[in-house]
Design a protein around this motif. Structure first.
Motif, short mmCIF file in Angstrom:
data_model
loop_
_atom_site.label_atom_id
_atom_site.label_comp_id
_atom_site.label_asym_id
_atom_site.label_seq_id
_atom_site.Cartn_x
_atom_site.Cartn_y
_atom_site.Cartn_z
N PRO A 1 15.65 9.15 -12.39
CA PRO A 1 16.20 9.62 -11.13
C PRO A 1 16.85 8.47 -10.35
CG PRO A 1 13.82 9.47 -10.99
CD PRO A 1 14.19 9.20 -12.42
N TRP B 1 17.08 8.71 -4.61
CA TRP B 1 17.44 8.92 -3.21
C TRP B 1 16.37 9.72 -2.49
CZ3 TRP B 1 17.78 13.94 -1.91
CH2 TRP B 1 18.10 14.86 -2.91
N ASP B 2 15.45 10.29 -3.27
CA ASP B 2 14.35 11.04 -2.67
C ASP B 2 13.20 10.07 -2.38
OD1 ASP B 2 12.71 12.95 -1.76
OD2 ASP B 2 12.55 14.08 -3.62
N CYS B 3 12.95 9.81 -1.10
CA CYS B 3 12.00 8.75 -0.70
C CYS B 3 10.59 8.97 -1.22
CB CYS B 3 11.95 8.63 0.82
SG CYS B 3 13.55 8.67 1.62
N VAL B 4 10.14 10.26 -1.24
CA VAL B 4 8.73 10.49 -1.59
C VAL B 4 8.43 10.24 -3.06
CG1 VAL B 4 8.21 12.08 0.30
CG2 VAL B 4 9.06 13.01 -1.86
N VAL B 5 9.47 9.97 -3.86
CA VAL B 5 9.21 9.61 -5.26
C VAL B 5 8.41 8.31 -5.31
CG1 VAL B 5 10.28 8.96 -7.45
CG2 VAL B 5 11.24 10.83 -6.13
N CYS B 6 8.74 7.38 -4.45
CA CYS B 6 8.08 6.06 -4.49
C CYS B 6 7.26 5.72 -3.26
CB CYS B 6 9.11 4.96 -4.67
SG CYS B 6 10.26 5.26 -6.00
N HIS B 7 7.44 6.48 -2.18
CA HIS B 7 6.68 6.14 -0.96
C HIS B 7 5.53 7.10 -0.76
CE1 HIS B 7 8.94 2.79 0.59
NE2 HIS B 7 10.02 3.37 0.13
N GLN B 8 4.39 6.55 -0.48
CA GLN B 8 3.21 7.40 -0.30
C GLN B 8 2.51 7.08 1.00
OE1 GLN B 8 0.71 6.52 -3.65
NE2 GLN B 8 0.04 4.59 -2.82
N ASP C 1 0.81 -1.21 0.00
CA ASP C 1 0.00 0.00 0.00
C ASP C 1 0.84 1.27 0.00
OD1 ASP C 1 -2.41 1.34 0.21
OD2 ASP C 1 -2.26 1.48 2.39
N PHE C 2 2.00 1.22 0.66
CA PHE C 2 2.79 2.44 0.84
C PHE C 2 3.76 2.70 -0.32
CE2 PHE C 2 4.59 -1.00 3.47
CZ PHE C 2 5.79 -1.19 2.81
N SER D 1 4.41 3.79 -11.02
CA SER D 1 3.61 4.08 -12.20
C SER D 1 4.27 3.47 -13.43
CB SER D 1 3.47 5.59 -12.38
OG SER D 1 2.77 5.84 -13.58
N TYR E 1 4.43 3.73 -4.22
CA TYR E 1 3.87 4.31 -5.43
C TYR E 1 4.71 3.84 -6.61
CZ TYR E 1 2.76 7.60 -9.10
OH TYR E 1 2.40 8.15 -10.31
#
Lengths: 177, 244
Positions: free
Chosen positions: A167, A170-177, A114-115, A119, A117
């Motif tokens: 990319p 290293w930026d977590c919010v790219v894949c974690h939601q 679930d957590f 695409s 992301y």
């Protein structure tokens, strides 16, 4: 012999713990990355369809413009199979779903928690071929998980790419939601 | 002095610095932003009893200030959410790097990394972090409208406003697919979208022409608890008086 047995009796807890550890370790190694075919409601072969010259995107057409690749509607199946091999056993099953106006309850093969992301859109549009992640589906009768899609696997591949294209994540919010 | 990932010269610095400007003169305290935030981000409802223990669950709250005596009462409202601080006190105290700073100025919260020490909640001077004391409950019919783009946080996890990172991500991906840049005003967090008076404006602070940058240059602009040196990404525009 009796000494060994009595020795074992003295250490049943350690022995049991050791046994459990071995089972867990071996189980972990064996289950990881092993393709296990799931029971699907319909006898569908990817191999046959791709051998007939079909492109993945004909059925999974959302992949270029959406998060999900999409599973084709029964209508799409019927579009061809009203005329192609309508008498076969699995086509009769398909016909049943069509007449009852029900979607086919496919079992999902690749799941993400679930957590996470993910695409398909940017991956497919940047020229990545489906088999890079999904394995050689053209040789599979039933779609199988070819790789454990975990975080390390994503990062490894991204680290090898040119950063102008992909990319390095290293930026977590790219894949974690 | 802590070293941040964005200080690393090998990583490209982003073109964007997401920020928000809130015009307090326009805020009527209607709480539409609070409701839309709950809906967009799957923020659970704790109920009356838990709220009495101070366990309220909101990512965005309206601070209300009464001034004067009846009948000459003045009300002032201030929407307060995570201020997305550049020098965030919450980031330095997280033992597992579950909260960190992205190079786009976002204070990221990675739920599956969080172990629930609540250090970040203690460190936050704005009290804008929310701890899940219990498993989340969505009474009927709220479970019907859960947003699939946002995780439902389980018990023991800290959560907070993300500037609707899922919407930022979506717009950026769409823009990239169309081979263009993100335009000003294209990204709208739920609160900004639902604000009936357009008091909340979101955008790129690195773009001097964006609406949020223009508002940030206003003579009325201030930042919450500015003296703490947290360098928030949220700019408030000082309000005058709202008579009720």
């Amino acid at each position: 012999m009796s000494r060994i047995v009595s020795g074992l009796r003295r250490q049943p807890v350690i022995l049991l713990a050791g046994l459990v550890l071995v089972v867990v370790l071996v189980g972990g190694v064996v289950s990881r990355g092993t393709a296990v075919a799931q029971d699907q409601p319909l006898d569908y072969s990817h191999q046959t369809h791709i051998a007939a010259g079909m492109d993945c995107l004909f059925c999974h057409s959302s992949a270029t413009r959406s998060q999900i690749a999409g599973v084709p509607s029964v209508q799409k199946c019927m579009g061809c199979h009203e005329t192609i091999t309508p008498e076969s056993e699995s086509m009769q099953t398909l016909q049943g779903y069509w007449e009852r106006q029900e979607p086919i309850p496919w079992e999902r093969v690749n799941k993400q928690p679930d957590f996470v992301y993910f695409s398909h859109q940017p991956h497919v549009n940047s020229g990545l071929a489906c088999e890079n992640c999904h394995g050689d589906v053209s040789s599979m009768d039933q779609a199988q998980k070819s790789v454990e899609m975990d975080m390390g696997w994503c990062l490894d591949c991204h680290a090898q790419q040119d950063e102008a294209i992909a990319p390095h994540l290293w930026d977590c919010v790219v894949c974690h939601q | 002095m802590t070293t941040r990932l964005s200080d690393n010269p090998t990583t490209r610095l982003s073109d964007h610095r997401w920020g928000m400007a809130i015009d307090l003169d326009k805020c009527t305290g209607c709480q539409a932003c609070v409701v839309s935030c709950h809906a967009e981000n799957n923020v659970p409802i704790v109920g009356e009893e838990e709220a009495a223990y101070g366990r309220t669950a909101h990512w965005l709250r309206i601070e209300r200030y009464w001034e004067g005596e009846y009948p000459n009462v003045k009300a002032k409202f201030m929407p307060v959410m995570c201020q997305q601080c550049t020098e965030a006190p919450c980031e330095a105290v997280c033992p597992v790097y579950a909260t960190y700073h992205s190079d786009e100025g976002l204070n990221g919260q990675i739920y599956n990394r969080c172990i629930g020490t609540r250090f970040c909640g203690s460190a936050c001077p704005y009290k804008q972090r929310m701890y899940n004391w219990f498993d989340p409950v969505f009474p009927e019919p709220l479970e019907q409208q859960l947003n699939p783009d946002v995780t439902v946080r389980s018990r023991g996890i800290m959560e907070k406003c993300t500037f609707c990172v899922q919407r930022i991500r979506r717009v950026k991906e769409d823009a990239k697919a169309e081979g263009r840049e993100v335009t000003d005003g294209e990204i709208q967090p739920a609160c900004a979208q639902s604000c009936p008076t357009n008091a909340i404006v979101f955008g790129d602070l690195n773009d001097p022409e964006s609406r949020v940058s223009q508002m940030a240059r206003s003579s009325r602009a201030f930042r919450l608890l500015e003296n703490l040196g947290t360098e928030p990404g949220v700019v408030y525009l000082k309000g005058g008086e709202t008579r009720v």
